[in-house]
Design a protein around this motif. Structure first.
Motif, PDB file in Angstrom:
ATOM      1  N   ALA A 282      36.497 -14.655 -25.317  1.00 55.85           N
ATOM      2  CA  ALA A 282      35.346 -14.417 -26.193  1.00 55.85           C
ATOM      3  C   ALA A 282      34.627 -13.129 -25.806  1.00 55.85           C
ATOM      4  N   LEU A 283      34.464 -12.898 -24.495  1.00 57.72           N
ATOM      5  CA  LEU A 283      33.807 -11.669 -24.048  1.00 57.72           C
ATOM      6  C   LEU A 283      34.626 -10.445 -24.435  1.00 57.72           C
ATOM      7  N   GLY A 284      35.938 -10.547 -24.314  1.00 55.08           N
ATOM      8  CA  GLY A 284      36.790  -9.441 -24.724  1.00 55.08           C
ATOM      9  C   GLY A 284      36.680  -9.158 -26.216  1.00 55.08           C
ATOM     10  N   TYR A 285      36.651 -10.226 -27.003  1.00 58.23           N
ATOM     11  CA  TYR A 285      36.477 -10.058 -28.442  1.00 58.23           C
ATOM     12  C   TYR A 285      35.125  -9.419 -28.748  1.00 58.23           C
ATOM     13  N   GLY A 286      34.112  -9.799 -27.986  1.00 63.23           N
ATOM     14  CA  GLY A 286      32.785  -9.215 -28.193  1.00 63.23           C
ATOM     15  C   GLY A 286      32.786  -7.723 -27.911  1.00 63.23           C
ATOM     16  N   ALA A 287      33.479  -7.317 -26.843  1.00 60.42           N
ATOM     17  CA  ALA A 287      33.544  -5.889 -26.507  1.00 60.42           C
ATOM     18  C   ALA A 287      34.281  -5.106 -27.591  1.00 60.42           C
ATOM     19  N   LEU A 288      35.395  -5.658 -28.074  1.00 57.39           N
ATOM     20  CA  LEU A 288      36.135  -4.979 -29.139  1.00 57.39           C
ATOM     21  C   LEU A 288      35.314  -4.898 -30.425  1.00 57.39           C
ATOM     22  N   SER A 289      34.631  -5.978 -30.730  1.00 56.92           N
ATOM     23  CA  SER A 289      33.795  -5.986 -31.933  1.00 56.92           C
ATOM     24  C   SER A 289      32.644  -4.998 -31.794  1.00 56.92           C
ATOM     25  N   GLY A 290      32.095  -4.894 -30.569  1.00 60.07           N
ATOM     26  CA  GLY A 290      31.037  -3.925 -30.325  1.00 60.07           C
ATOM     27  C   GLY A 290      31.510  -2.500 -30.530  1.00 60.07           C
ATOM     28  N   ILE A 291      32.756  -2.218 -30.140  1.00 58.07           N
ATOM     29  CA  ILE A 291      33.321  -0.880 -30.370  1.00 58.07           C
ATOM     30  C   ILE A 291      33.405  -0.602 -31.867  1.00 58.07           C
ATOM     31  N   ALA A 292      33.878  -1.600 -32.627  1.00 55.69           N
ATOM     32  CA  ALA A 292      33.990  -1.414 -34.078  1.00 55.69           C
ATOM     33  C   ALA A 292      32.619  -1.154 -34.694  1.00 55.69           C
ATOM     34  N   GLY A 293      31.634  -1.957 -34.305  1.00 59.39           N
ATOM     35  CA  GLY A 293      30.287  -1.742 -34.815  1.00 59.39           C
ATOM     36  C   GLY A 293      29.705  -0.420 -34.372  1.00 59.39           C
ATOM     37  N   GLY A 294      29.990  -0.035 -33.119  1.00 66.14           N
ATOM     38  CA  GLY A 294      29.487   1.238 -32.606  1.00 66.14           C
ATOM     39  C   GLY A 294      30.039   2.426 -33.363  1.00 66.14           C
ATOM     40  N   LEU A 295      31.300   2.351 -33.753  1.00 64.88           N
ATOM     41  CA  LEU A 295      31.898   3.449 -34.523  1.00 64.88           C
ATOM     42  C   LEU A 295      31.261   3.557 -35.907  1.00 64.88           C
ATOM     43  N   VAL A 296      30.949   2.419 -36.517  1.00 67.45           N
ATOM     44  CA  VAL A 296      30.258   2.453 -37.811  1.00 67.45           C
ATOM     45  C   VAL A 296      28.868   3.066 -37.645  1.00 67.45           C
ATOM     46  N   PHE A 297      28.173   2.650 -36.603  1.00 68.41           N
ATOM     47  CA  PHE A 297      26.835   3.167 -36.304  1.00 68.41           C
ATOM     48  C   PHE A 297      26.889   4.670 -36.020  1.00 68.41           C
ATOM     49  N   THR A 298      28.001   5.147 -35.468  1.00 67.73           N
ATOM     50  CA  THR A 298      28.137   6.557 -35.118  1.00 67.73           C
ATOM     51  C   THR A 298      27.923   7.466 -36.332  1.00 67.73           C
ATOM     52  N   VAL A 299      28.331   6.998 -37.494  1.00 60.94           N
ATOM     53  CA  VAL A 299      28.170   7.814 -38.710  1.00 60.94           C
ATOM     54  C   VAL A 299      26.699   8.104 -38.954  1.00 60.94           C
ATOM     55  N   VAL A 300      25.862   7.069 -38.837  1.00 59.73           N
ATOM     56  CA  VAL A 300      24.421   7.241 -39.042  1.00 59.73           C
ATOM     57  C   VAL A 300      23.839   8.142 -37.957  1.00 59.73           C
ATOM     58  N   MET A 301      24.234   7.917 -36.711  1.00 61.40           N
ATOM     59  CA  MET A 301      23.697   8.704 -35.604  1.00 61.40           C
ATOM     60  C   MET A 301      24.072  10.178 -35.734  1.00 61.40           C
ATOM     61  N   ALA A 302      25.274  10.436 -36.217  1.00 64.71           N
ATOM     62  CA  ALA A 302      25.696  11.831 -36.401  1.00 64.71           C
ATOM     63  C   ALA A 302      24.879  12.509 -37.498  1.00 64.71           C
ATOM     64  N   ILE A 303      24.560  11.764 -38.544  1.00 61.07           N
ATOM     65  CA  ILE A 303      23.799  12.338 -39.657  1.00 61.07           C
ATOM     66  C   ILE A 303      22.390  12.716 -39.223  1.00 61.07           C
ATOM     67  N   VAL A 304      21.751  11.820 -38.437  1.00 59.04           N
ATOM     68  CA  VAL A 304      20.353  12.074 -38.039  1.00 59.04           C
ATOM     69  C   VAL A 304      20.258  12.826 -36.718  1.00 59.04           C
TER      70      VAL A 304
END
Length: 460
Positions: A282-304
């Motif tokens: 479960a912790l491993g899945y959480g880390a992988l899911s966090g990476i996926a979410g972080g990459l999506v968030f990266t788009v917003v962070m790059a814009i601002v």
């Protein structure tokens, strides 16, 4: 529909109408204080206050009956959930009523823009109050025929008071914390930490409207002003109330779990594999899911252009360092999501719902609170500060939605834990699934509603 079902529907219809009458009376009182009752009278082409009151109460009763029918269809929704659905119901009718039908009936054009929404902010607050009072009244009226209110123990109320006092003192809201803590214990039964955190977050927002925007002005200044400028002045209290509600929910839950292993499911539930292996997975899945979410968030962070600000957490100004820190934090939050929400996502919708709500919480705790502390800048919870952080809110919501969706898919494919292996376990799982599906949607929808209200408050 059976005779019993018809009788229940009629009872719910009558209880809903009386509840709408109660909610309408409170709504009318707040509108009268602000001198806005005559607005409703424009439906019958007059500006008479008495006519406005009559029209308002008729509409409130009819809408209350509709609410009763909807709640009857939800089959014994619990007290706290009913109040949340009341809030959502009120917000829906704000959009359909003052925003849409009232202009049409008055011969005016419909304007669905931000300026019009801000001008109608007092009506939105009134509709939210109407929905909350209608929900509470419905719960009370249904007690004799279809009890919805759980009976909290003295220990539960005491835990709520302790949690409320602790966070109330920490956030400078002592009496609000005590009342909110007691109210939480009365409204909500025991729940695991993750769902409780989300519930507390939206509960805190509701308390901001009730206490900061309504009760305190009436008590201390004998006035009530729900206009956008007045609400913006109290916007600095919004994060405090959100954290207050979340803190009360979590501490109330933890105090109830003393002597048990925190953040784990009931050991009586079916286990498809060893506890340690399942937890690590479960912790491993959480880390992988966090990476996926972080990459999506990266788009917003790059814009601002926020990477350099994040890099200041480790004493750098490099955008590359900021990206690395951002992804590490995204993984850590993903792991925490796995700990708090493991076995809570029954399908993709519930995964997105929990993740989105978790992302909103971390916008308040992370972007608005911890990030300034770690970068050595002052915490700014003012309307201007919320406005400056709004792009980050979009990013946090996107992060959470991606986090929850990916985690649900990983968990489901590797171990479809809801497929129980015995009749008893199947019954427990079905009951738990029904519980989550009953209460959770109200919290997810209300989280989205909060995110939509914030731009109206801060003028973005």
């Amino acid at each position: 529909m059976t005779d019993e079902g018809t009788m229940r529907a009629r009872e719910a219809l009558g209880s809903g109408a009386l509840s709408g009458l109660a909610g309408g009376a409170v709504f009318a009182a707040t509108m009268a204080i602000q001198g806005q009752l005559a607005t409703v009278a424009s439906i019958v082409h007059t500006n008479n206050v008495v006519a406005g009151l009559a029209v308002h109460m008729v509409i409130a009763t009819i809408l209350g009956a509709g609410f009763g029918v909807l709640m009857a269809a939800r089959r014994r929704a619990r007290a706290g959930e009913t109040v949340f659905w009341g809030l959502i119901y009120g917000a829906f009718w704000w959009f359909l009523g003052p925003q849409t039908l009232l202009p049409l009936l008055s011969g005016k054009p419909v304007a669905w823009d931000l300026a019009s929404a801000q001008a109608l902010l007092p009506e939105l607050m009134g509709h939210l109050l109407y929905g909350a009072v209608t929900g509470i009244a419905f719960v009370v009226l249904q007690q004799d025929t279809d009890p919805l209110w759980h009976k909290p123990s003295r220990n539960s109320v005491l835990r709520g008071l302790i949690a409320g006092l602790l966070f109330g003192l920490a956030l400078g809201l002592p009496w609000e914390g005590l009342l909110a803590g007691a109210g939480y214990a009365l409204l909500f039964p025991a729940e695991s930490t993750g769902p409780a955190l989300v519930r507390g977050t939206v509960y805190g927002f509701a308390w901001w409207i009730f206490a900061a925007l309504t009760v305190e002005p009436l008590l201390f200044t004998v006035t009530l002003d729900w206009s956008q400028p007045a609400a913006a002045k109290d916007a600095h209290l919004l994060p405090a109330y959100v954290l207050l509600g979340a803190g009360i929910a979590v501490v109330h839950t933890w105090l109830g779990l003393l002597g048990k292993v925190l953040f784990t499911d009931d050991i009586r539930l079916v286990r498809a594999e060893a506890a340690g292996k399942r937890g690590l997975r479960a912790l491993g899945y959480g880390a992988l899911s966090g990476i996926a979410g972080g990459l999506v968030f990266t788009v917003v962070m790059a814009i601002v252009g926020e990477f350099s600000l994040v890099a200041q957490m480790v004493g750098s100004h490099s955008a590359v360092v900021g990206f690395v820190v951002h992804m590490v934090v995204a993984q850590l939050l993903g792991v925490s999501y796995a700990v708090l929400f493991r076995r809570r996502s029954f399908d993709l919708t519930s995964g997105i719902g929990w993740g989105l709500s978790y992302g909103f919480f971390w916008w308040v705790l992370g972007n608005l609170t911890l990030l300034p502390l770690f970068t050595g800048t002052p915490i700014d919870w003012s309307a201007a500060g919320l406005a400056a952080g709004f792009p980050s809110l979009v990013g946090h919501l996107a992060y959470g939605a991606a986090l929850g969706a990916v985690y649900q898919r990983l968990e489901a494919r590797a171990n479809p834990w809801w497929q129980a292996r015995s009749k008893a376990a199947a019954e427990r799982t079905a009951a738990r699934r029904e519980q989550v599906r009953g209460a959770a949607p109200a919290m997810w929808v209300f989280t989205v509603l909060i995110a939509l209200i914030i731009p109206m408050l801060v003028g973005r």
